[in-house]
Design a protein around this motif. Structure first.
Motif, mmCIF file in Angstrom:
data_model
loop_
_atom_site.group_PDB
_atom_site.id
_atom_site.type_symbol
_atom_site.label_atom_id
_atom_site.label_comp_id
_atom_site.label_asym_id
_atom_site.label_seq_id
_atom_site.Cartn_x
_atom_site.Cartn_y
_atom_site.Cartn_z
ATOM 1 N N ILE A 37 0.822 -1.220 0.000
ATOM 2 C CA ILE A 37 0.000 0.000 0.000
ATOM 3 C C ILE A 37 0.853 1.267 0.000
ATOM 4 O O ILE A 37 0.590 2.200 -0.747
ATOM 5 N N GLY A 38 1.909 1.306 0.791
ATOM 6 C CA GLY A 38 2.783 2.483 0.835
ATOM 7 C C GLY A 38 3.404 2.765 -0.521
ATOM 8 O O GLY A 38 3.461 3.921 -0.966
ATOM 9 N N THR A 39 3.848 1.721 -1.207
ATOM 10 C CA THR A 39 4.447 1.881 -2.536
ATOM 11 C C THR A 39 3.419 2.408 -3.523
ATOM 12 O O THR A 39 3.715 3.302 -4.331
ATOM 13 N N GLY A 51 3.335 6.902 10.258
ATOM 14 C CA GLY A 51 2.130 6.974 11.096
ATOM 15 C C GLY A 51 0.877 7.210 10.262
ATOM 16 O O GLY A 51 -0.155 6.572 10.472
ATOM 17 N N GLU A 52 0.964 8.143 9.312
ATOM 18 C CA GLU A 52 -0.179 8.433 8.437
ATOM 19 C C GLU A 52 -0.512 7.223 7.571
ATOM 20 O O GLU A 52 -1.682 6.913 7.338
ATOM 21 N N LEU A 53 0.528 6.516 7.123
ATOM 22 C CA LEU A 53 0.313 5.323 6.310
ATOM 23 C C LEU A 53 -0.425 4.261 7.121
ATOM 24 O O LEU A 53 -1.373 3.637 6.621
ATOM 25 N N GLN A 54 -0.016 4.074 8.377
ATOM 26 C CA GLN A 54 -0.684 3.079 9.221
ATOM 27 C C GLN A 54 -2.150 3.451 9.461
ATOM 28 O O GLN A 54 -3.028 2.590 9.446
ATOM 29 N N THR A 58 -5.341 1.195 8.379
ATOM 30 C CA THR A 58 -6.361 0.841 9.366
ATOM 31 C C THR A 58 -7.750 1.221 8.855
ATOM 32 O O THR A 58 -8.711 0.475 9.026
ATOM 33 N N GLU A 59 -7.833 2.369 8.196
ATOM 34 C CA GLU A 59 -9.113 2.851 7.670
ATOM 35 C C GLU A 59 -9.668 1.962 6.554
ATOM 36 O O GLU A 59 -10.872 1.778 6.441
ATOM 37 N N ILE A 60 -8.781 1.396 5.728
ATOM 38 C CA ILE A 60 -9.272 0.630 4.577
ATOM 39 C C ILE A 60 -9.216 -0.880 4.772
ATOM 40 O O ILE A 60 -9.740 -1.627 3.951
ATOM 41 N N LYS A 86 -3.738 15.581 -0.267
ATOM 42 C CA LYS A 86 -3.110 15.210 1.005
ATOM 43 C C LYS A 86 -1.767 14.536 0.753
ATOM 44 O O LYS A 86 -1.540 13.971 -0.307
ATOM 45 N N PHE A 87 -0.908 14.584 1.737
ATOM 46 C CA PHE A 87 0.389 13.907 1.717
ATOM 47 C C PHE A 87 1.255 14.355 0.543
ATOM 48 O O PHE A 87 1.916 13.564 -0.093
ATOM 49 N N ARG A 88 1.203 15.648 0.232
ATOM 50 C CA ARG A 88 2.005 16.167 -0.872
ATOM 51 C C ARG A 88 3.470 16.195 -0.463
ATOM 52 O O ARG A 88 3.795 16.329 0.710
ATOM 53 N N PRO A 89 4.369 16.106 -1.438
ATOM 54 C CA PRO A 89 5.790 16.152 -1.100
ATOM 55 C C PRO A 89 6.186 17.508 -0.530
ATOM 56 O O PRO A 89 5.550 18.512 -0.804
#
Length: 160
Positions: A37-39, A51-54, A58-60, A86-89
């Motif tokens: 998922i992170g990739t 943390g945001e990835l986790q 968890t949400e999905i 969200k999560f922009r570089p």
């Protein structure tokens, strides 16, 4: 007219998400390994913290964690993230400032050991594998230092 434009954008976003997901859907059954998922998220131009990835996972995830994520659960949440940008570089100038803070002698480069120390001890520490991957891309092979201005321009994308 505005509604047509928005539908076209959403349709384009759905296609991007679907294409990225499909790369990791090895069984072709609309599921991917949760570890991918992170990739997938990063391939879509989003760069969450661990943390945001986790939280995202968890949400999905299914109520009973299976180790797999279904496309139908991934799509709406990922669409929302992309639409809300969200999560922009981190912008190039801020990234450069961060390296400059570490380069107290203003040499324009950091030694690999020096950077490894910073990246593995503070904040969200890099793993040994992440550090090796970063250094293989960042370090000048002849001098064993990171010319961070060059590295920062490799890391950033023009998001216009």
């Amino acid at each position: 007219m505005a509604e047509d434009r928005e539908n076209a954008i959403i349709s384009e976003v759905h296609k991007k998400i679907s294409d990225a997901f499909d790369v990791f859907d090895h069984e072709r059954n609309k599921t991917v390994d949760v570890r991918e998922i992170g990739t997938i998220i990063r391939s879509l131009g989003c760069f969450p913290t661990e943390g945001e990835l986790q939280e995202f996972i968890t949400e999905i995830e299914e109520e009973e964690a299976t180790g797999y994520i279904r496309f139908e659960r991934f799509l709406p949440t990922m669409t929302k993230l992309l639409m809300e940008r969200k999560f922009r570089p981190i912008p190039e100038d801020l990234l450069l400032q961060a390296f400059e803070v570490l380069d107290q002698e203003k040499k324009g480069h950091l030694g690999t050991e020096e950077l490894t120390k910073y990246m593995t001890q503070d904040g969200e520490p890099f793993t040994q594998e992440e550090m090796e991957e970063m250094l293989s891309a960042a370090a000048d092979p002849d001098k064993n230092v990171i010319f961070y201005k060059d590295f920062v321009s490799m890391l950033t994308v023009d998001d216009k």
